[in-house]
Design a protein around this motif. Structure first.
Motif, mmCIF file in Angstrom:
data_model
loop_
_atom_site.group_PDB
_atom_site.id
_atom_site.type_symbol
_atom_site.label_atom_id
_atom_site.label_comp_id
_atom_site.label_asym_id
_atom_site.label_seq_id
_atom_site.Cartn_x
_atom_site.Cartn_y
_atom_site.Cartn_z
ATOM 1 N N GLY A 1 0.664 -1.153 -0.033
ATOM 2 C CA GLY A 1 -0.212 0.044 0.171
ATOM 3 C C GLY A 1 0.879 1.260 -0.053
ATOM 4 O O GLY A 1 2.265 0.622 0.364
ATOM 5 N N GLY A 2 0.212 2.116 -0.449
ATOM 6 C CA GLY A 2 0.824 3.819 -0.385
ATOM 7 C C GLY A 2 1.514 3.915 0.571
ATOM 8 O O GLY A 2 2.737 4.033 0.980
ATOM 9 N N THR A 3 0.726 3.673 2.174
ATOM 10 C CA THR A 3 0.853 4.433 3.435
ATOM 11 C C THR A 3 2.475 3.574 3.517
ATOM 12 O O THR A 3 3.150 4.541 4.582
ATOM 13 N N GLU B 1 3.237 16.861 -0.904
ATOM 14 C CA GLU B 1 2.698 16.152 -2.788
ATOM 15 C C GLU B 1 2.575 17.057 -3.217
ATOM 16 O O GLU B 1 2.187 18.391 -3.314
ATOM 17 N N PHE C 1 -2.506 14.251 2.533
ATOM 18 C CA PHE C 1 -3.344 13.886 2.855
ATOM 19 C C PHE C 1 -1.413 12.138 2.644
ATOM 20 O O PHE C 1 -1.240 12.421 1.182
ATOM 21 N N HIS C 2 -1.330 11.104 3.409
ATOM 22 C CA HIS C 2 0.163 10.401 3.011
ATOM 23 C C HIS C 2 -0.472 9.269 3.470
ATOM 24 O O HIS C 2 -0.011 8.170 3.494
ATOM 25 N N GLY C 3 -2.176 8.725 4.367
ATOM 26 C CA GLY C 3 -1.834 7.685 4.357
ATOM 27 C C GLY C 3 -2.367 6.903 5.594
ATOM 28 O O GLY C 3 -2.443 8.456 6.529
ATOM 29 N N ILE D 1 2.286 9.429 -4.156
ATOM 30 C CA ILE D 1 1.388 8.103 -4.700
ATOM 31 C C ILE D 1 0.158 8.438 -5.595
ATOM 32 O O ILE D 1 -0.040 7.594 -6.224
ATOM 33 N N GLN D 2 -0.120 9.200 -5.542
ATOM 34 C CA GLN D 2 -2.046 9.745 -6.302
ATOM 35 C C GLN D 2 -1.291 10.260 -7.628
ATOM 36 O O GLN D 2 -2.071 9.998 -8.456
ATOM 37 N N LYS E 1 -0.914 3.614 -5.731
ATOM 38 C CA LYS E 1 -2.172 3.020 -6.618
ATOM 39 C C LYS E 1 -1.497 2.978 -8.433
ATOM 40 O O LYS E 1 -1.156 1.713 -8.574
HETATM 41 N N1 PLP Z 1 -0.033 9.206 -0.165
HETATM 42 C C1 PLP Z 1 -1.320 9.875 -1.048
HETATM 43 C C2 PLP Z 1 -0.865 11.064 -1.975
HETATM 44 C C3 PLP Z 1 -2.695 9.218 -1.730
HETATM 45 O O1 PLP Z 1 -4.084 9.919 -2.382
HETATM 46 C C4 PLP Z 1 -3.441 7.763 -0.832
HETATM 47 C C5 PLP Z 1 -4.076 7.553 -0.882
HETATM 48 O O2 PLP Z 1 -5.042 7.749 -1.390
HETATM 49 C C6 PLP Z 1 -1.457 7.468 0.578
HETATM 50 C C7 PLP Z 1 -0.364 8.037 0.356
HETATM 51 C C8 PLP Z 1 -2.079 6.280 0.850
HETATM 52 O O3 PLP Z 1 -2.178 5.429 -0.392
HETATM 53 P P1 PLP Z 1 -3.005 3.641 0.260
HETATM 54 O O4 PLP Z 1 -4.119 4.424 1.011
HETATM 55 O O5 PLP Z 1 -2.254 2.718 -0.878
HETATM 56 O O6 PLP Z 1 -2.454 3.511 1.708
#
Ligand code: PLP
Length: 438
Positions: free
Chosen positions: A131-133, A226, A171-173, A261-262, A289
């Motif tokens: 996952g991105g987080t 971001e 937003f980063h997770g 990630i986005q 993603k």
């Molecule tokens: N970073 C950004 C910029 C995101 O948009 C997201 C998810 O929307 C994440 C991190 C987290 O990714 P994940 O939901 O795959 O953990």
């Protein structure tokens, strides 16, 4: 032969015969309430086009099967749309022959994927995750490791708590590190104490960043952003902001970490948003993603060699990060992105869609404050007396699935391969949707 897909029976009923209320009832009673799914609809599968979904939906005459346009692409994670024949065929063949093995033994797709990632991202070393987080959590660890050893005004190492500066509304997770990067009250509620050493500044304000670096003079380890704030409502930086951030970071012996990630993998009209804004490659970048082609959660921390080499055996790890299927899908995604010129397509499709949505917005000047976007990441901002959730519900009634972010912004980010007809459907649904909100 009976298959799960066709015949499985659960709660005394074949799954294929479950009603919308059977499905949503199960979510309501058994699933933690972390999302607020649309009522009256269940997705059955991909539709007849890459950008459509087959759904069961409640209408005045009962439940019917129908098709809707997917204008969200799982928050930008589905670049090629649904049921892409090349992806489906390659992955089906792959899983017929390859086993799952851990990272402690090499397999034949990891090396090639890393080599492709180097070419595509212009970064030097990679830590694959899921996952991105997770990629952001690994990045935060690496920032701290670097800061302890090489941070500070003259690279002498930071002794006090190293400071990471991130942006308000980011937003980063959902991990503790990612949540610490964010100032969102609901995300942080009841979690104190979060991690120490995080400071939040307004996005797109270079003076605020400069002041914060001065305030923590000698202790700032990284600026973590971001490039475009997506979840915050598609907030675009001024043309020079990110370049100035990069210069400021360099001048202060501070790392620049970009969370792509986005925004990455073509979404904003270039492979990565840092290219859109004319930057040099950042020190660290997190991606996720779309890199899994919408079929697998794949993420990665990418970085410059001198940083990434600070990871040693047992300092990090992941059971499924870089496992054979992820490596194969990751490699396939980049190859298909390049073959189909996906980034350029996002730029041209994005220009068309933005123009169409602006035309619609101009018909509703009392409701729409602004339409803005880069490539295929577009936001429609309503004046504050209007409700974005009501607008997304209204869009759905008109055959388009998009979703509000926060209260007044609608995010429109369809599969990049969507055709003109699909984009026109989004525009006309927005028109009708806006007429339907009060
Ligand atoms: N970073 C950004 C910029 C995101 O948009 C997201 C998810 O929307 C994440 C991190 C987290 O990714 P994940 O939901 O795959 O953990």
């Amino acid at each position: 032969m009976a298959t799960l897909l066709d015949d499985a029976i659960l709660n005394g009923k074949a799954i294929k015969d479950w009603t919308i209320s059977d499905h949503n009832g199960a979510l309501d009673t058994l699933g933690a309430h972390i999302y607020d799914p649309f009522p009256g609809i269940v997705v059955l599968g991909g539709g007849s086009k890459p950008h459509t979904l087959k759904v069961r939906i409640e209408t005045d005459s009962g439940e019917v099967e129908s098709e809707i346009v997917d204008a969200l692409a799982c928050y930008s994670a589905v670049p090629f749309g649904h049921r892409d024949p090349v992806i489906v065929d390659e992955v089906t063949r792959f899983i017929e022959e390859m086993a799952t093995i851990p990272r402690s033994i090499s397999h034949r797709f990891l090396g090639p994927w890393l080599a492709k990632l180097k070419e595509y991202t212009q970064m030097e070393m990679f830590l694959p995750k899921n996952g991105g987080t997770e990629a952001n959590e690994a990045a935060i660890k690496l920032v701290r490791k670097w800061a302890r050893n090489f941070g500070g005004r003259n690279g002498e190492g930071i002794v006090e708590t190293p400071v990471i500066i991130s942006a308000k509304k980011a937003f980063h997770g959902r991990g503790f590190g990612s949540t610490s990067l964010m100032d969102d009250a609901m995300s942080r509620k009841d979690l104190a104490p979060l991690m120490p050493g995080f400071e939040h500044i307004p996005f797109n304000n270079i003076d605020a960043l400069e002041a914060k670096i001065r305030e923590h003079d000698g202790n700032v380890a990284a600026v973590y952003l971001e490039p475009i704030q997506a979840e915050a409502g598609i907030i675009l930086p001024d043309e020079n902001y990110l370049k100035e951030v990069q210069q400021l970071a360099k001048k202060n012996n501070t790392l620049l970490v970009l969370d792509e990630i986005q925004t990455g993998f073509g979404r904003t009209g270039q492979d990565f948003a840092w290219q859109t804004y004319g930057l040099e490659p950042p020190d660290l970048m997190t991606i996720g993603k779309a890199m899994g082609a919408g079929i697998l959660p794949i993420s990665c921390l990418c970085g410059k060699r001198h940083l990434m080499e600070m990871f040693e055996p047992h300092s990090e790890g992941s059971t499924f990060g870089g496992y054979p299927l992820a490596s194969f899908v990751g490699l396939l995604t980049i190859c298909e992105m390049q073959k189909r010129n996906i980034s350029a397509l996002a730029a041209t499709n994005g220009d068309y869609l933005l123009r169409r949505l602006e035309e619609v917005a101009s018909q509703h000047p009392s409701k729409v404050k602004e339409v803005r976007g880069k490539g295929m990441l577009i936001g429609v901002e309503l004046f504050e007396q209007y409700d974005g959730h009501e607008l997304s519900m209204s869009l759905l009634k008109n055959g388009v699935y998009a979703k509000e972010t926060h209260k007044t912004n609608l995010r429109i980010a369809p599969p990049i391969v969507i055709d003109k007809e699909g984009m026109d459907t989004i525009a006309s649904a927005l028109d009708k949707g806006l007429s339907g909100i009060h």
